[in-house]
Motif scaffolding. Structure first.
Motif, PDB file in Angstrom:
ATOM      1  N   GLY A  95       0.813  -1.206   0.000  1.00  0.00           N
ATOM      2  CA  GLY A  95       0.000   0.000   0.000  1.00  0.00           C
ATOM      3  C   GLY A  95       0.844   1.253   0.000  1.00  0.00           C
ATOM      4  O   GLY A  95       0.512   2.250  -0.648  1.00  0.00           O
ATOM      5  N   MET A  96       1.982   1.196   0.717  1.00  0.00           N
ATOM      6  CA  MET A  96       2.875   2.340   0.759  1.00  0.00           C
ATOM      7  C   MET A  96       3.476   2.610  -0.614  1.00  0.00           C
ATOM      8  O   MET A  96       3.608   3.775  -1.035  1.00  0.00           O
ATOM      9  N   GLU A  97       3.847   1.570  -1.332  1.00  0.00           N
ATOM     10  CA  GLU A  97       4.374   1.745  -2.692  1.00  0.00           C
ATOM     11  C   GLU A  97       3.349   2.448  -3.572  1.00  0.00           C
ATOM     12  O   GLU A  97       3.675   3.382  -4.325  1.00  0.00           O
ATOM     13  N   ARG A  98       2.102   2.012  -3.480  1.00  0.00           N
ATOM     14  CA  ARG A  98       1.043   2.619  -4.283  1.00  0.00           C
ATOM     15  C   ARG A  98       0.820   4.081  -3.892  1.00  0.00           C
ATOM     16  O   ARG A  98       0.609   4.941  -4.745  1.00  0.00           O
ATOM     17  N   ALA A  99       0.877   4.355  -2.595  1.00  0.00           N
ATOM     18  CA  ALA A  99       0.669   5.720  -2.116  1.00  0.00           C
ATOM     19  C   ALA A  99       1.744   6.660  -2.647  1.00  0.00           C
ATOM     20  O   ALA A  99       1.457   7.772  -3.103  1.00  0.00           O
ATOM     21  N   CYS A 100       2.985   6.203  -2.606  1.00  0.00           N
ATOM     22  CA  CYS A 100       4.090   7.032  -3.100  1.00  0.00           C
ATOM     23  C   CYS A 100       3.926   7.350  -4.577  1.00  0.00           C
ATOM     24  O   CYS A 100       4.162   8.483  -5.012  1.00  0.00           O
ATOM     25  N   ALA A 101       3.500   6.368  -5.335  1.00  0.00           N
ATOM     26  CA  ALA A 101       3.352   6.563  -6.775  1.00  0.00           C
ATOM     27  C   ALA A 101       2.157   7.440  -7.132  1.00  0.00           C
ATOM     28  O   ALA A 101       2.090   7.981  -8.244  1.00  0.00           O
ATOM     29  N   SER A 102       1.232   7.584  -6.207  1.00  0.00           N
ATOM     30  CA  SER A 102      -0.016   8.297  -6.503  1.00  0.00           C
ATOM     31  C   SER A 102       0.001   9.762  -6.106  1.00  0.00           C
ATOM     32  O   SER A 102      -0.941  10.494  -6.401  1.00  0.00           O
ATOM     33  N   GLY A 103       1.028  10.194  -5.387  1.00  0.00           N
ATOM     34  CA  GLY A 103       1.146  11.598  -5.056  1.00  0.00           C
ATOM     35  C   GLY A 103       0.298  12.068  -3.891  1.00  0.00           C
ATOM     36  O   GLY A 103      -0.159  13.223  -3.880  1.00  0.00           O
ATOM     37  N   VAL A 104       0.084  11.195  -2.894  1.00  0.00           N
ATOM     38  CA  VAL A 104      -0.637  11.657  -1.702  1.00  0.00           C
ATOM     39  C   VAL A 104       0.248  12.608  -0.897  1.00  0.00           C
ATOM     40  O   VAL A 104       1.472  12.537  -0.943  1.00  0.00           O
ATOM     41  N   HIS A 105      -0.398  13.497  -0.156  1.00  0.00           N
ATOM     42  CA  HIS A 105       0.339  14.395   0.731  1.00  0.00           C
ATOM     43  C   HIS A 105       0.618  13.746   2.086  1.00  0.00           C
ATOM     44  O   HIS A 105       1.592  14.090   2.750  1.00  0.00           O
ATOM     45  N   GLU A 106      -0.270  12.833   2.493  1.00  0.00           N
ATOM     46  CA  GLU A 106      -0.165  12.193   3.800  1.00  0.00           C
ATOM     47  C   GLU A 106      -0.568  10.732   3.676  1.00  0.00           C
ATOM     48  O   GLU A 106      -1.366  10.380   2.803  1.00  0.00           O
ATOM     49  N   ILE A 107      -0.024   9.910   4.554  1.00  0.00           N
ATOM     50  CA  ILE A 107      -0.528   8.545   4.706  1.00  0.00           C
ATOM     51  C   ILE A 107      -1.170   8.420   6.077  1.00  0.00           C
ATOM     52  O   ILE A 107      -0.789   9.096   7.037  1.00  0.00           O
ATOM     53  N   ASN A 108      -2.146   7.544   6.144  1.00  0.00           N
ATOM     54  CA  ASN A 108      -2.787   7.196   7.405  1.00  0.00           C
ATOM     55  C   ASN A 108      -2.612   5.695   7.592  1.00  0.00           C
ATOM     56  O   ASN A 108      -3.207   4.905   6.850  1.00  0.00           O
ATOM     57  N   TYR A 109      -1.770   5.321   8.535  1.00  0.00           N
ATOM     58  CA  TYR A 109      -1.507   3.909   8.815  1.00  0.00           C
ATOM     59  C   TYR A 109      -2.274   3.524  10.077  1.00  0.00           C
ATOM     60  O   TYR A 109      -2.346   4.304  11.036  1.00  0.00           O
ATOM     61  N   VAL A 110      -2.843   2.320  10.095  1.00  0.00           N
ATOM     62  CA  VAL A 110      -3.682   1.893  11.206  1.00  0.00           C
ATOM     63  C   VAL A 110      -3.027   0.782  12.004  1.00  0.00           C
ATOM     64  O   VAL A 110      -2.538  -0.204  11.443  1.00  0.00           O
ATOM     65  N   VAL A 111      -3.012   0.969  13.309  1.00  0.00           N
ATOM     66  CA  VAL A 111      -2.687  -0.091  14.253  1.00  0.00           C
ATOM     67  C   VAL A 111      -3.916  -0.291  15.134  1.00  0.00           C
ATOM     68  O   VAL A 111      -4.387   0.668  15.763  1.00  0.00           O
ATOM     69  N   VAL A 112      -4.451  -1.497  15.173  1.00  0.00           N
ATOM     70  CA  VAL A 112      -5.631  -1.776  15.987  1.00  0.00           C
ATOM     71  C   VAL A 112      -5.177  -2.157  17.393  1.00  0.00           C
ATOM     72  O   VAL A 112      -4.248  -2.944  17.567  1.00  0.00           O
ATOM     73  N   ALA A 113      -5.843  -1.595  18.393  1.00  0.00           N
ATOM     74  CA  ALA A 113      -5.417  -1.806  19.777  1.00  0.00           C
ATOM     75  C   ALA A 113      -5.609  -3.240  20.255  1.00  0.00           C
ATOM     76  O   ALA A 113      -4.968  -3.657  21.216  1.00  0.00           O
ATOM     77  N   GLY A 114      -6.476  -4.016  19.607  1.00  0.00           N
ATOM     78  CA  GLY A 114      -6.708  -5.409  20.005  1.00  0.00           C
ATOM     79  C   GLY A 114      -6.264  -6.382  18.931  1.00  0.00           C
ATOM     80  O   GLY A 114      -6.520  -6.175  17.739  1.00  0.00           O
TER      81      GLY A 114
END
Length: 316
Positions: free
Chosen positions: A92-111
């Motif tokens: 997903g990070m590779e795709r984000a870099c290629a797409s020109g996003v300004h920010e990424i939102n990465y999720v860690v679930v607490a459980g």
């Protein structure tokens, strides 16, 4: 991400518009990339300056989010507007870099149980993967938000430990998160818990920008947003029309609605920088496109006390 996000030019918390991603991902009707761009354009026209535009996830897992690259390629790029994308792994990070996003939102679930359903790995594995993704984003000049999902309660494991969430925030900030997002994914939080958790996270991650993400599943989302604003959250997530939910969490219904949140904040004397009438119209339009009556109320009730442009505060 510029740390000016912590002191944005609003008299109160700023709003991150999440309808194009967290809103649409759980809807029965899948919108085309051009329809999703239309939604984003309407949000920006209403004043949104941070928009969660896409998710770089597998289309078989979340078909509503297919075509992220096409959405990003069609978006206008007005000055001051920042588009973010959800990222759950290195691909997903590779795709984000290629797409020109300004920010990424990465999720860690607490459980752990929910984490494995949502991302296919446990909480600690997801947190370990975050460090490499954050490093890549930093090198690409991309802003880095870390969302701690199920921060107030888990659909599979019950209550979430505040100390455990604060510890995840500490590790996340130490490994590259500029912004920590506390997400009440299933809408079980209450205002006192919001105040305590924001305080605990601020102690563990004092340099991080704090943001909150509330669902109105049990009708506490707006009370929680007020508590977060009072506790100093710099940003609040909301969704035009109040649509949304997580496809991997049972009964995780809609986000708090952007138009209703704007009205609430303004009645408190806070200015989030969103035009109320434009947001309400966009929420109503979105309901017509989806073929549903959206949960938001401002599109039906209208602003108070009068025509567009008049005050929405009772003491004026």
């Amino acid at each position: 991400m510029d740390n000016s996000l912590a002191t944005a030019a609003f008299a109160g918390p700023g709003i991150v518009e999440v309808a194009p991603r967290d809103g649409l991902q759980n809807e029965a009707r899948t919108l085309s990339p051009t329809q999703r761009v239309d939604l984003i354009d309407r949000a920006v026209a209403a004043g949104a300056r941070r928009v969660e535009a896409v998710a770089f996830v597998h289309p078989l897992r979340v078909p509503q989010m297919a075509g992220a690259e096409e959405v990003m390629s069609l978006l206008k790029r007005p000055p001051g507007v920042r588009y973010s994308g959800l990222v759950l792994n290195a691909r997903g990070m590779e795709r984000a870099c290629a797409s020109g996003v300004h920010e990424i939102n990465y999720v860690v679930v607490a459980g752990d149980s929910f984490s494995r359903r949502n991302q296919g790995v446990g909480t600690r594995e997801a947190l370990a993967a975050w460090e490499g993704i954050a490093s890549r984003a930093h090198g690409e000049g991309i802003g880095r938000s870390l969302t701690i999902a199920a921060a107030f309660g888990c659909p599979f494991e019950g209550e979430t430990s505040e100390a455990a969430v604060a510890e995840l925030a500490r590790i996340g900030a130490e490994t590259g998160a500029e912004e920590i997002v506390l997400a009440d994914t299933i809408g079980v939080g209450a205002p006192d818990a919001v105040t305590r958790l924001l305080t605990a996270v601020r102690e563990q991650a004092p340099e991080a920008v704090l943001r909150c993400h509330f669902h109105n599943t049990r009708n506490t989302g707006y009370a929680n947003a007020v508590a977060a604003a009072a506790a100093g959250a710099a940003w609040l997530d909301s969704s035009l029309g109040g649509i949304g939910g997580c496809p991997f969490a049972p009964a995780a219904t809609g986000n708090i609605a952007t138009e209703d949140l704007v009205y609430l904040l303004r009645r408190m004397g806070l200015e989030p920088g969103i035009d109320l009438e434009s947001a309400a119209a966009a929420g109503t339009w979105l309901g017509s496109v989806l073929g549903i009556e959206v949960p938001a109320l401002l599109g039906r009730a209208g602003p108070f006390p009068g025509p567009a442009g008049s005050s929405t505060r009772g003491d004026e």
